[in-house]
Design a protein around this motif. Structure first.
Motif, short mmCIF file in Angstrom:
data_model
loop_
_atom_site.label_atom_id
_atom_site.label_comp_id
_atom_site.label_asym_id
_atom_site.label_seq_id
_atom_site.Cartn_x
_atom_site.Cartn_y
_atom_site.Cartn_z
N TRP A 154 0.94 -1.92 -0.37
CA TRP A 154 0.02 0.01 -0.34
C TRP A 154 1.22 1.09 -0.12
O TRP A 154 0.52 2.24 -0.37
CB TRP A 154 -0.54 0.00 1.07
CG TRP A 154 -0.44 0.09 2.57
CD1 TRP A 154 0.22 -1.59 3.48
CD2 TRP A 154 -0.07 1.00 2.87
NE1 TRP A 154 0.92 -0.72 4.40
CE2 TRP A 154 0.71 0.25 4.46
CE3 TRP A 154 0.21 2.62 3.69
CZ2 TRP A 154 1.18 0.91 5.80
CZ3 TRP A 154 0.58 3.07 4.36
CH2 TRP A 154 1.54 2.36 5.09
N THR A 155 1.77 0.97 0.53
CA THR A 155 3.25 2.38 0.63
C THR A 155 2.86 2.82 -1.00
O THR A 155 3.75 4.19 -0.79
CB THR A 155 4.09 2.33 1.43
OG1 THR A 155 4.98 0.70 0.28
CG2 THR A 155 3.98 1.89 3.02
N SER A 156 3.39 1.67 -1.35
CA SER A 156 3.87 2.15 -3.23
C SER A 156 2.51 2.97 -3.65
O SER A 156 2.89 4.10 -4.42
CB SER A 156 4.06 1.14 -3.72
OG SER A 156 4.78 0.40 -3.79
N ALA A 157 1.17 3.12 -3.43
CA ALA A 157 -0.29 3.47 -4.01
C ALA A 157 0.69 5.45 -3.14
O ALA A 157 0.29 5.89 -3.99
CB ALA A 157 -1.21 3.03 -3.48
N TYR A 158 0.48 5.51 -2.34
CA TYR A 158 0.48 6.70 -1.73
C TYR A 158 1.88 7.35 -2.02
O TYR A 158 1.96 8.20 -2.37
CB TYR A 158 0.36 6.27 -0.07
CG TYR A 158 -0.70 6.24 0.48
CD1 TYR A 158 -1.56 7.34 0.69
CD2 TYR A 158 -0.63 4.94 0.75
CE1 TYR A 158 -2.43 6.64 1.51
CE2 TYR A 158 -2.37 4.92 1.55
CZ TYR A 158 -2.79 6.22 2.32
OH TYR A 158 -4.03 6.27 2.75
N LEU A 159 2.70 6.37 -2.62
CA LEU A 159 4.14 7.39 -2.88
C LEU A 159 4.07 7.92 -4.93
O LEU A 159 3.97 8.45 -5.10
CB LEU A 159 4.72 6.44 -3.21
CG LEU A 159 6.79 6.98 -4.09
CD1 LEU A 159 7.00 7.93 -3.05
CD2 LEU A 159 6.98 5.61 -3.88
N ILE A 160 3.16 6.71 -5.21
CA ILE A 160 2.23 6.95 -7.03
C ILE A 160 1.87 7.93 -6.75
O ILE A 160 2.12 9.16 -7.76
CB ILE A 160 2.08 6.21 -7.82
CG1 ILE A 160 3.06 4.98 -7.32
CG2 ILE A 160 1.05 6.65 -8.26
CD1 ILE A 160 2.26 3.35 -7.86
N ILE A 161 0.29 8.30 -5.72
CA ILE A 161 -0.16 9.57 -5.86
C ILE A 161 0.82 11.17 -5.50
O ILE A 161 0.73 12.10 -5.54
CB ILE A 161 -1.42 9.34 -5.41
CG1 ILE A 161 -2.44 8.06 -5.78
CG2 ILE A 161 -1.88 10.14 -5.54
CD1 ILE A 161 -2.35 8.30 -7.05
N GLY A 162 1.67 10.52 -4.12
CA GLY A 162 2.67 11.77 -4.16
C GLY A 162 3.07 11.95 -4.81
O GLY A 162 3.14 13.61 -4.94
N LEU A 163 3.37 11.97 -5.99
CA LEU A 163 4.65 12.16 -6.19
C LEU A 163 3.92 13.09 -7.81
O LEU A 163 4.34 13.96 -8.60
CB LEU A 163 5.37 10.86 -7.52
CG LEU A 163 6.60 10.26 -7.02
CD1 LEU A 163 7.16 9.25 -6.59
CD2 LEU A 163 7.40 11.40 -6.03
N ILE A 164 2.56 12.06 -7.88
CA ILE A 164 1.79 12.98 -8.56
C ILE A 164 1.14 14.21 -8.71
O ILE A 164 1.57 15.42 -9.05
CB ILE A 164 0.60 12.20 -8.94
CG1 ILE A 164 0.61 10.74 -10.24
CG2 ILE A 164 -0.89 12.80 -9.75
CD1 ILE A 164 -0.75 9.64 -10.35
N GLN A 165 0.89 14.98 -6.95
CA GLN A 165 0.82 15.68 -6.69
C GLN A 165 1.82 16.90 -6.59
O GLN A 165 1.87 17.73 -6.14
CB GLN A 165 0.67 15.12 -5.37
CG GLN A 165 -0.93 14.40 -4.85
CD GLN A 165 -2.23 15.73 -5.09
OE1 GLN A 165 -2.30 15.60 -6.25
NE2 GLN A 165 -3.19 15.53 -3.97
N VAL A 166 3.28 16.16 -6.56
CA VAL A 166 4.76 16.62 -6.07
C VAL A 166 4.18 17.43 -7.81
O VAL A 166 4.62 19.27 -8.17
CB VAL A 166 5.44 16.08 -6.64
CG1 VAL A 166 6.74 16.78 -6.30
CG2 VAL A 166 5.56 15.95 -5.10
N ALA A 167 4.32 17.13 -8.74
CA ALA A 167 4.24 17.47 -10.31
C ALA A 167 3.50 18.60 -10.81
O ALA A 167 3.28 19.55 -11.54
CB ALA A 167 4.24 16.30 -11.30
N LEU A 168 2.10 17.83 -10.25
CA LEU A 168 0.78 19.49 -9.87
C LEU A 168 1.28 20.30 -9.38
O LEU A 168 1.42 21.34 -9.98
CB LEU A 168 -0.24 19.23 -8.86
CG LEU A 168 -1.38 19.61 -9.57
CD1 LEU A 168 -1.60 20.23 -10.91
CD2 LEU A 168 -2.38 19.03 -8.93
#
Length: 408
Positions: A154-168
């Motif tokens: 589950w940590t990878s899912a949070y990391l993926i969404i978090g990185l998308i938020q960083v790009a935004l």
């Protein structure tokens, strides 16, 4: 520049929805890995809700001082940091700490963007933007599912969404100059009239600070707060409890109930896309009125003693479609109902009322159902529909009376 800013706002609304389904989608695995009871998820959601309420109430002062572009960028950055923090958390107390910036960021960006769109854009954009939120909320469970299926945890899912938020966040930071140069202005009109859009390159006039104590005393504000509380209460209660009601009270199979419960959420998202095509012609008041009535019809269909479950299942879909335009229309009508100079403060309070309804109503229903049984579910929804409809109609009467006096 106008089109570029609008595209960024659309992407920002998708981003708003991305984190919202992660906890629910991942918690069956998360609580085992963290070695905590499954019920403590409520602690996380309460911390997040508390942060969103606080930042929503503070949004008028913060946005007036720093501008909507910077507030949006920083707020999304806070949620990005929180999500990445979730991805490296190995203890429940760490999640609780990261939930604080998560909630603060989510509430601030929600209030700031909603007010900006309500003031500057037509009703169709408000509906489509909130449909984009639903799109984001629908994507994140698939990200969680993929991460778990791929063995990444589950940590990878949070990391993926978090990185998308960083790009935004980076995109929003680069767009800050556009918010001052591109200023599409929605003209002040009746909420029953079609909206138009014009482009005005001049900056918006400076607004005086509107204290919360003054904003809540604006005539009609308590009415719309009650209506917004009722809507968000019925939406989240239906999302959480509809499937259980269908299984326990109507004898529907769990698989079928789960499918139609998901259709309630998809109905909200699809309904907002469809509402965008007619919102300008119908107007905010009728969108709110018709939405509450449709939810009421759907709730009645859930109770009909017929020999087939099809009516109840269709009723749930009807309730989802009816729910679709209410939230966007309430927000979009705020500048007209209470004045553009007050809209940021009022929308901040509305966001707080929305989060309060979303947080308090589902557990309240659970407590009631523990005594009465889940069969009370349609009645609970109907009571909330009645509250929302009565309060919104009382506001309409007040606004029409004010407009009549002004015209005279």
């Amino acid at each position: 520049m106008y089109s570029l800013l609008l595209a960024i706002i659309y992407i920002a609304f998708i981003s708003l929805g991305l984190p919202d389904s992660l906890i629910g989608a991942g918690w069956p695995v998360m609580h085992r890995d963290l070695d905590v009871p499954i019920g403590v998820a409520g602690i996380l959601t309460m911390i997040i809700a508390g942060g969103t309420i606080f930042s929503s109430l503070a949004s008028e002062r913060v946005t007036r001082r720093f501008g909507v572009g910077l507030v949006t960028a920083v707020s999304v950055g806070m949620t990005a940091a929180a999500l990445i923090g979730f991805s490296v958390s190995g203890e429940f107390w760490m999640l609780c700490l990261w939930a604080i910036p998560y909630g603060l960021g989510a509430g601030a960006v929600d209030a700031a963007l909603n007010n900006y769109v309500a003031v500057h854009y037509a009703a169709r954009h408000m509906n489509w933007l909130h449909a984009c939120w639903g799109l984001g909320a629908s994507i994140s469970p698939f990200v969680m599912s993929w991460s778990l299926t791929a063995g990444l945890g589950w940590t990878s899912a949070y990391l993926i969404i978090g990185l998308i938020q960083v790009a935004l966040t980076l995109a929003l930071l680069s767009s800050i100059p556009l918010w001052g140069k591109v200023n599409p202005v929605r003209p002040p009109e009746s909420t029953d009239a079609a909206d138009a859009e014009t482009t005005d390159s001049s900056p918006a006039p400076a607004r005086a600070h509107v204290p919360l104590s003054r904003a809540v005393r604006i005539p009609g504000v308590p009415l719309i707060l009650a209506a917004f509380f009722a809507y968000c209460a019925l939406e989240t209660t239906a999302i959480l409890w509809a499937s259980s009601y269908l299984v326990a009270d109507r004898g529907v199979s769990p698989a079928t109930a789960a499918a139609f419960a998901s259709l309630f959420v998809l109905g909200i998202t699809a309904g907002r896309f469809l509402a965008g095509f007619v919102a300008d012609r119908i107007g905010d008041r009728w969108m709110i009125r018709g939405g509450f009535i449709a939810v009421g019809v759907g709730a009645v269909m859930l109770t009909l003693p017929v020999g087939t479950d099809a009516v109840a299942l269709v009723g749930l879909v009807v309730a989802g479609l009816g729910s679709a335009p209410i939230y966007p229309a309430i927000i979009h009508s705020t500048p007209v109902n209470f004045g553009r100079e007050n809209s940021q403060a009022v929308i901040g309070i509305q966001m707080a009322a929305a989060y309060a309804g979303s947080t308090l109503a589902p557990p309240l229903f659970g407590a009631i159902a523990a005594v009465t049984g889940l069969g009370i579910f349609p009645v609970y929804i109907l009571l909330l529909v009645a509250l929302g409809l009565v309060m919104s109609e009382r506001l309409n009467v007040r606004v029409r009376g004010r407009d009549t006096v002004t015209a005279a």
